[in-house]
Design an enzyme around this catalytic site. Structure first.
Site, PDB file in Angstrom:
ATOM      1  N   CYS A   1      38.586  48.140  17.448  1.00 32.53           N
ATOM      2  CA  CYS A   1      37.383  47.306  18.815  1.00 32.53           C
ATOM      3  C   CYS A   1      38.565  47.546  20.552  1.00 32.53           C
ATOM      4  O   CYS A   1      37.950  47.139  20.947  1.00 32.53           O
ATOM      5  CB  CYS A   1      36.543  46.453  18.137  1.00 32.53           C
ATOM      6  SG  CYS A   1      35.887  46.351  17.324  1.00 32.53           S
TER       7      CYS A   1
ATOM      8  N   HIS B   1      25.199  49.727  32.398  1.00 32.75           N
ATOM      9  CA  HIS B   1      26.177  50.707  32.641  1.00 32.75           C
ATOM     10  C   HIS B   1      27.613  50.517  33.515  1.00 32.75           C
ATOM     11  O   HIS B   1      27.761  50.958  34.082  1.00 32.75           O
ATOM     12  CB  HIS B   1      25.265  51.537  33.422  1.00 32.75           C
ATOM     13  CG  HIS B   1      24.302  52.537  32.321  1.00 32.75           C
ATOM     14  ND1 HIS B   1      23.281  51.813  32.205  1.00 32.75           N
ATOM     15  CD2 HIS B   1      24.172  54.093  31.963  1.00 32.75           C
ATOM     16  CE1 HIS B   1      22.820  52.835  31.065  1.00 32.75           C
ATOM     17  NE2 HIS B   1      23.453  54.065  30.585  1.00 32.75           N
TER      18      HIS B   1
ATOM     19  N   GLU C   1      25.486  43.551  19.656  1.00 32.98           N
ATOM     20  CA  GLU C   1      26.044  44.753  18.972  1.00 32.98           C
ATOM     21  C   GLU C   1      25.843  45.491  18.864  1.00 32.98           C
ATOM     22  O   GLU C   1      25.713  46.920  19.084  1.00 32.98           O
ATOM     23  CB  GLU C   1      27.772  44.333  18.915  1.00 32.98           C
ATOM     24  CG  GLU C   1      28.310  43.256  20.011  1.00 32.98           C
ATOM     25  CD  GLU C   1      30.433  44.003  19.764  1.00 32.98           C
ATOM     26  OE1 GLU C   1      30.423  44.337  18.588  1.00 32.98           O
ATOM     27  OE2 GLU C   1      30.704  43.422  20.853  1.00 32.98           O
TER      28      GLU C   1
HETATM   29  N1  LIG Z   1      32.988  38.185  16.182  1.00 32.78           N
HETATM   30  C1  LIG Z   1      33.450  39.314  16.249  1.00 32.78           C
HETATM   31  N2  LIG Z   1      33.403  40.028  15.814  1.00 32.78           N
HETATM   32  C2  LIG Z   1      33.988  41.352  16.753  1.00 32.78           C
HETATM   33  C3  LIG Z   1      33.706  41.299  17.898  1.00 32.78           C
HETATM   34  C4  LIG Z   1      33.000  40.780  18.273  1.00 32.78           C
HETATM   35  O1  LIG Z   1      31.812  40.534  20.153  1.00 32.78           O
HETATM   36  N3  LIG Z   1      32.962  38.732  18.089  1.00 32.78           N
HETATM   37  N4  LIG Z   1      33.343  42.808  18.085  1.00 32.78           N
HETATM   38  C5  LIG Z   1      33.652  43.982  17.775  1.00 32.78           C
HETATM   39  C6  LIG Z   1      33.623  45.390  18.384  1.00 32.78           C
HETATM   40  O2  LIG Z   1      32.770  44.884  19.668  1.00 32.78           O
HETATM   41  C7  LIG Z   1      33.215  46.404  17.670  1.00 32.78           C
HETATM   42  O3  LIG Z   1      32.643  47.088  18.513  1.00 32.78           O
HETATM   43  C8  LIG Z   1      32.067  45.687  16.452  1.00 32.78           C
HETATM   44  O4  LIG Z   1      32.779  45.673  15.382  1.00 32.78           O
HETATM   45  P1  LIG Z   1      31.666  46.135  14.401  1.00 32.78           P
HETATM   46  O5  LIG Z   1      30.113  45.559  14.121  1.00 32.78           O
HETATM   47  O6  LIG Z   1      32.770  46.142  12.812  1.00 32.78           O
HETATM   48  O7  LIG Z   1      31.229  47.631  14.600  1.00 32.78           O
HETATM   49  P2  LIG Z   1      31.690  48.833  13.735  1.00 32.78           P
HETATM   50  O8  LIG Z   1      30.624  49.940  14.280  1.00 32.78           O
HETATM   51  O9  LIG Z   1      32.468  49.859  13.710  1.00 32.78           O
HETATM   52  O10 LIG Z   1      30.673  48.427  12.094  1.00 32.78           O
HETATM   53  P3  LIG Z   1      30.398  49.272  10.935  1.00 32.78           P
HETATM   54  O11 LIG Z   1      30.206  48.664  10.452  1.00 32.78           O
HETATM   55  O12 LIG Z   1      32.201  48.691  10.166  1.00 32.78           O
HETATM   56  O13 LIG Z   1      30.521  50.468  11.336  1.00 32.78           O
HETATM   57  C9  LIG Z   1      34.162  43.747  16.062  1.00 32.78           C
HETATM   58  N5  LIG Z   1      34.191  42.517  15.235  1.00 32.78           N
HETATM   59 ZN   LIG Z   2      32.333  46.099  20.096  1.00 32.98          ZN
END
Ligand SMILES: Nc1nc2c(c(=O)[nH]1)N=C([C@H](O)[C@H](O)COP(=O)(O)OP(=O)(O)OP(=O)(O)O)CN2
Ligand SMILES: [Zn+2]
Length: 126
Positions: free
Chosen positions: A23, A67, A115
């Site tokens: 990330c 964007h 997200e």
């Molecule tokens: N508490 C938080 N944890 C994380 C955030 C955040 O904003 N707050 N952000 C991220 C990253 O932006 C990441 O892109 C998102 O993580 P995740 O949900 O794990 O995304 P994945 O697509 O990798 O999910 P999988 O389910 O593992 O495929 C990280 N953490």
């Molecule tokens: Zn992210």
């Protein structure tokens, strides 16, 4: 007490600076944002706040992120990491200050940022 919810969305890239993993790299999300308003006072039409008005106010705030590479724009360009938590708080503060909400019975109670469909954060004042 009524709770009214409207949803908006934006597409933007970010990187979570110093994140110990992928990330930290540039990537994007289709961010979904829900605003929840609470109140007891309805207007003459029987509305807490018109859905149209609430959605327009939320869209105006979110348009500033759509964007964009979030890390490039304030306050994320000034050391605030663009996490879902920080976005939820900042969008809350900006939406709560919108003049469209003044004079309505609606108080912004909670702001949720997704997200992804499986990951969200809700910000409330307390
Ligand atoms: N508490 C938080 N944890 C994380 C955030 C955040 O904003 N707050 N952000 C991220 C990253 O932006 C990441 O892109 C998102 O993580 P995740 O949900 O794990 O995304 P994945 O697509 O990798 O999910 P999988 O389910 O593992 O495929 C990280 N953490
Ligand atoms: Zn992210």
């Amino acid at each position: 007490m009524y709770t009214l919810r409207v949803e908006g969305a934006f597409e933007a890239a970010h990187r979570v600076v110093d994140y110990p993993g992928k990330c930290d790299r540039l990537h994007g999300h289709n961010w979904v944002v829900e605003a929840a308003f609470r109140g007891t006072q309805l207007d003459d039409l029987g509305m807490l706040i018109d859905f149209k008005v609430a959605k327009k106010a939320l869209a105006a705030v979110l348009d500033d992120y759509d964007h964009y590479y979030l890390n490039d724009i304030p306050p994320f360009s000034e050391g605030v990491n663009p996490t879902a938590e920080n976005l939820a708080r900042i969008i809350y503060e900006r939406l709560a200050a919108r003049e469209e909400l003044a004079g309505t019975g609606a108080e912004l109670a909670a702001l949720t940022v997704w997200e992804s469909p499986k990951s969200s954060v809700t910000y409330t004042k307390d």
